[in-house]
Motif scaffolding. Sequence first.
Motif, mmCIF file in Angstrom:
data_model
loop_
_atom_site.group_PDB
_atom_site.id
_atom_site.type_symbol
_atom_site.label_atom_id
_atom_site.label_comp_id
_atom_site.label_asym_id
_atom_site.label_seq_id
_atom_site.Cartn_x
_atom_site.Cartn_y
_atom_site.Cartn_z
ATOM 1 N N TRP A 12 -5.097 8.827 0.216
ATOM 2 C CA TRP A 12 -6.549 8.880 0.976
ATOM 3 C C TRP A 12 -6.509 7.450 0.913
ATOM 4 N N MET A 13 -6.812 6.700 0.459
ATOM 5 C CA MET A 13 -7.216 5.172 0.941
ATOM 6 C C MET A 13 -6.065 4.638 1.150
ATOM 7 N N PHE A 14 -4.854 4.265 1.012
ATOM 8 C CA PHE A 14 -4.493 3.473 1.836
ATOM 9 C C PHE A 14 -2.892 4.230 3.122
ATOM 10 N N HIS A 21 -12.003 -0.775 0.823
ATOM 11 C CA HIS A 21 -11.698 0.783 0.857
ATOM 12 C C HIS A 21 -11.384 0.779 -0.180
ATOM 13 N N ASP A 32 0.872 -0.553 -0.030
ATOM 14 C CA ASP A 32 0.000 -0.116 0.168
ATOM 15 C C ASP A 32 0.906 1.135 0.184
ATOM 16 N N TYR A 45 -7.430 -7.447 7.457
ATOM 17 C CA TYR A 45 -6.449 -5.744 7.190
ATOM 18 C C TYR A 45 -6.305 -5.277 5.504
ATOM 19 N N PRO A 98 -3.693 4.876 5.901
ATOM 20 C CA PRO A 98 -3.842 3.764 7.282
ATOM 21 C C PRO A 98 -2.477 2.834 7.008
ATOM 22 N N SER A 99 -2.385 2.536 6.238
ATOM 23 C CA SER A 99 -1.227 1.969 5.296
ATOM 24 C C SER A 99 0.005 2.467 6.000
#
Lengths: 470, 470, 470
Positions: free
Chosen positions: A239-241, B75, A73, B68, A243-244
């Motif tokens: 934006w989506m990744f 997501h 990610d 995850y 958190p990773s």
Amino acid sequence: TYLELCDRQKNTNVRLSLPAVCIVWQTAMIILFGVFIRYNEESSPRWVEYRKAKNISSDIENDFYFRYPSFQDVHVMIFVGFGFLMTFLKRYSFGAVGFNFLIAAFGLQWALLMQGWFHSLDYSDGKIKIGIENLINADFCVAGCLIAYGAVLGKVSPVQLMVLTLFGITLFAVEEYIILDLIHAKDAGGSMVIHTFGGYYGLSISWMLYRPNLDQSSRLQGSVYHSDVFAMIGTLFLWMFWPSFNSAITDHGDGQHRAAINTYLALAATVLTTVAVSSLFQKHGKLDMVHIQNSTLAGGVAVGTAAEFMLMPYGSLIVGFCCGIVSTLGYIYLTPFMEKYMKIQDTCGIHNLHAMPGVIGGIVGAITAAAASESVYGHEGLINTFDFEGEFKDMVPTRQGGHQAAGLCVAICFGVGGGIIVGCILRLPIWGDAADDNCFDDEAYWEVPDDEETFPQVPQYNNHMRNKDV
Amino acid sequence: TYLELCDRQKNTNVRLSLPAVCIVWQTAMIILFGVFIRYNEESSPRWVEYRKAKNISSDIENDFYFRYPSFQDVHVMIFVGFGFLMTFLKRYSFGAVGFNFLIAAFGLQWALLMQGWFHSLDYSDGKIKIGIENLINADFCVAGCLIAYGAVLGKVSPVQLMVLTLFGITLFAVEEYIILDLIHAKDAGGSMVIHTFGGYYGLSISWMLYRPNLDQSSRLQGSVYHSDVFAMIGTLFLWMFWPSFNSAITDHGDGQHRAAINTYLALAATVLTTVAVSSLFQKHGKLDMVHIQNSTLAGGVAVGTAAEFMLMPYGSLIVGFCCGIVSTLGYIYLTPFMEKYMKIQDTCGIHNLHAMPGVIGGIVGAITAAAASESVYGHEGLINTFDFEGEFKDMVPTRQGGHQAAGLCVAICFGVGGGIIVGCILRLPIWGDAADDNCFDDEAYWEVPDDEETFPQVPQYNNHMRNKDV
Amino acid sequence: TYLELCDRQKNTNVRLSLPAVCIVWQTAMIILFGVFIRYNEESSPRWVEYRKAKNISSDIENDFYFRYPSFQDVHVMIFVGFGFLMTFLKRYSFGAVGFNFLIAAFGLQWALLMQGWFHSLDYSDGKIKIGIENLINADFCVAGCLIAYGAVLGKVSPVQLMVLTLFGITLFAVEEYIILDLIHAKDAGGSMVIHTFGGYYGLSISWMLYRPNLDQSSRLQGSVYHSDVFAMIGTLFLWMFWPSFNSAITDHGDGQHRAAINTYLALAATVLTTVAVSSLFQKHGKLDMVHIQNSTLAGGVAVGTAAEFMLMPYGSLIVGFCCGIVSTLGYIYLTPFMEKYMKIQDTCGIHNLHAMPGVIGGIVGAITAAAASESVYGHEGLINTFDFEGEFKDMVPTRQGGHQAAGLCVAICFGVGGGIIVGCILRLPIWGDAADDNCFDDEAYWEVPDDEETFPQVPQYNNHMRNKDV
């Protein structure tokens, strides 16, 4: 005007310098890797023996399985996220995605070495031992330089970018070592180490390379409809990744889990306040794509440091809420102000997306760390989360808060100081950068296809008009 | 005509309403999160103690590592998949991807609360405890509203979309609770809970908002070459990650494994029959991008419920085979019919992509459940797969089939009923939606860049013509 | 000219053949799946019992969790990577991404059967038992055919592509069985099995389908600005996820870990030498998008075989370094040479991206295998890495090197031989392929939207001109 254009483009000829830099530096990488870099015990065939010796019950406990999905990610964020985010300019999409690709590919190699010497050197044999976590950290390190690229997008040559990256990675590795190891600040998602440093590094370089007549390129300094849609690909993958990104190198188990949740929430809140401010300050309440593309990401930057702490879900939302507002207002008021009065031309507005939210993130991290307590974290949880072990065995949360703040200052100093020095180097008239009226134009460094054929109608008009002329 | 255009756009001014809704609702989220939402034991620093107490041997058994990767795929489907799928309109790409972004970011917060109250409330302290599975479920919940957005794409204001989402999430959480908990139907991939509900919710709203003179915008109600390619980004990310969608919250181990395989196969079969029908019913056998972009996904919808059951690989292919045909025929015959005779204007054809395949999926799920047996599942396998535990200890497969069918009816009722009510609210003349001749146009809510500069030839003609005028 | 165009398009009418092929072949798949394909013990509900019987301590040791993230990355490479890489042509983006979608969706089903018969047949009941690894291998198998599509892009009909895929998958499964099982060569990332085979298969077919008057389509045989940006989406997803490709089916633990690291490094080095050579051989040092889009990937191809061996980090860099140079020079010199003198028209230059680097990869693999030793791998490590078990218990590294080389020869023979035979079949005048002056044009097989409306200025000029005419 055709001849003039050719004249102007002559000074952007990088036919010798770019290949020379690429070949020589890549050769140097090979030699240094040959001397220094080896697999660590989890990526070497001796893992089987290591596993047995350490009484690890299954291959699934290899760090690869804890971190590889996050790594991929992050990898997408670096190459597609940053690359496409910068494609918004109508005629600089090749440069955006292509040079992003080039400097990231070089930077990650140099980062493996620089970070390796500081963090992964095996003193028994003098080798750097690498595994999946090193790849993630190398990508992180590269992110700092790509942020800086955002400030100078369209105004520098690929050779300058390579130099910017070489020094950027070096400075990054040093400041990271100081902040994380010497000062013992925590910075899971790199609010300080990556975003604050990268932001001020880029802004300082842009300040040193100030172009008073840049408005001569103003015809190219905007987007077109489809280039804005391309940029949204970058925005969304970032934006989506995110958190990773913020959880990629945190502690196994709850550390990664909590960092992902906090980041997910902060980013969601940012979207709403970005939309609100964008609409409120625009004529007729219309939304501006620049804000949607950039400010929606500010929350991810600002929870970087505190993502693994007990920021609490509502705390994450508050951080995101504030950052959406601050960042969007930055685009509306601060970027024009900085260009007009401070001689800082910031093409992508990295001050609003990375520098300011990075500083906010550092402060949030310091406060959250200072407020930590055993009643919230549990005894073991507190020690694990803040690594109160070894020489920092006697550390307490309030003091940790002070160390966090110290770390933030170091990041700013390295960014500004390093940027000024590297900016001086990049001002030398040897790098093949474009003239003021030739910026933001892929023609300078790329073979650009002729677009005439796309639209079958246009040539017809053309013929029609020619006939009429006759 | 310029003045007329301005006049018309005035009523689309959302400069007060949109910021007000975003700020107030986001503030409400922060307060509610502060009161209710906490980390669960797997995302809190007390995980270390919990792990030891529960005798869990390794951090890798934290639910984070089970789910995850699937979460991130889901997501991507929500933000890039749904967002880009709707960029096909020539001048509504900003609205497609931008409003999708906005309502998903709001919706997931509200979903965490609504679903939390129903499913994750810790009665000991009155708090909702969240972990990775809650994030996935929040994304799922949002999907229902994004499906509904597809029906009204280009015809509603962002404020209306926020209202649609607020009520949509609320209705979703209630129907989901009824279907999954009270009725004890299983719905791994949400054929009923997400797609059937979302589909009929959107169609009912669209019916309530019927615009008899929508053909005044017909010039904008198609695609251009590159917008169709952008839409394929959405299609492919939805298609590729659908196995993650259907397996994201199924049982650890074989449950996730089997759901992924079934979905992978169903989707593959759908592509072939979609191509076949698209070619067969088109002049000269030419393929229609609308079908390729949408109907190829119908198989993923239709195996949603049964994905974790023993649908068998060939069963998945059969479901995919049928759905490709049904969905494509829907685009060819049903969508025009519904617009003409039923006053339902369905911009993206969600009836063919979500509603119908969702119903098929519910039926397939009921049949597959009713046909389950210990000889196929094994004794423990049957209990695990259908959760024949606790108060449902005495459930048998045939009765489970009936419960599945009941669940489907509930989803349809909530979709239609909820849509009609919300549609009534959205008909109020206060929401800033566009006039009939101004639909499908980003100009209404976005600062749209001027495209003139992109094509260097055009200004030349322009000058040329001006010279001629002189 | 309109009538002429219609005439020409008539022979591309696939209204009967395409639907017939899709429906019949898909029906055949369903029947064969019904007869042969079942879930394996890790994806069946009997996993619970199996786990206990095998004393597996946790669900997380289900192969799903070792391989699913890599599988999804590979899946993205197949559909978005290959699909978008080929969108570079100005008017063949629908065909690129759409037909890629079609043949991959068919191919993976046929591959599950073909590979299943060779590798996953359970002799106790005559069924093929599938799990996540089979899905990855099916995607791999499809990759070979998509590579071949690159050579004939724009020149064949979808029906021809289906035939190409049917035979391609069949040949692939046979050569794979010979190379991996009979010869016992190792080929983790498929340098030989996938890239060498697929490359020569496509080139031979293109040779058989040589079109002497293809220059009649030359107006369409280039890119436009935005189609080049679309192609970069493909490039980057291939580049980023290649570490997953090469590590997807390697050994659990260090095998996957090491393969990912090696691929990551090789690809990074390739980018720098590609840029260097592209700039050096171009007028004014300008970069060519064709090279950036394609040659940057050659390093990933060339470390495919050796990725799981002890290639060492510097070894990976050296392989990447060389391949960037070789591949880019291939685009500059070899592709025009092959078209002019060898009658091989290679639309995407797969010879430079897959065939040559594949052969290099096979050679690197042979050398690395031959050089293996217990001192480097450890006793157990050597056995695990090269599978010196069972009937190959007495194998030694030097001999393994010879077997690797033999495997490479088999791949080339199958590619060239199979391509010639299939090329003969595809020359039959029954497949609906386009005329020479109608190649590279989506109009032949797609309903293409009219682009006029996109650019609001143009109609205005139009009106303006009309008025003037009056």
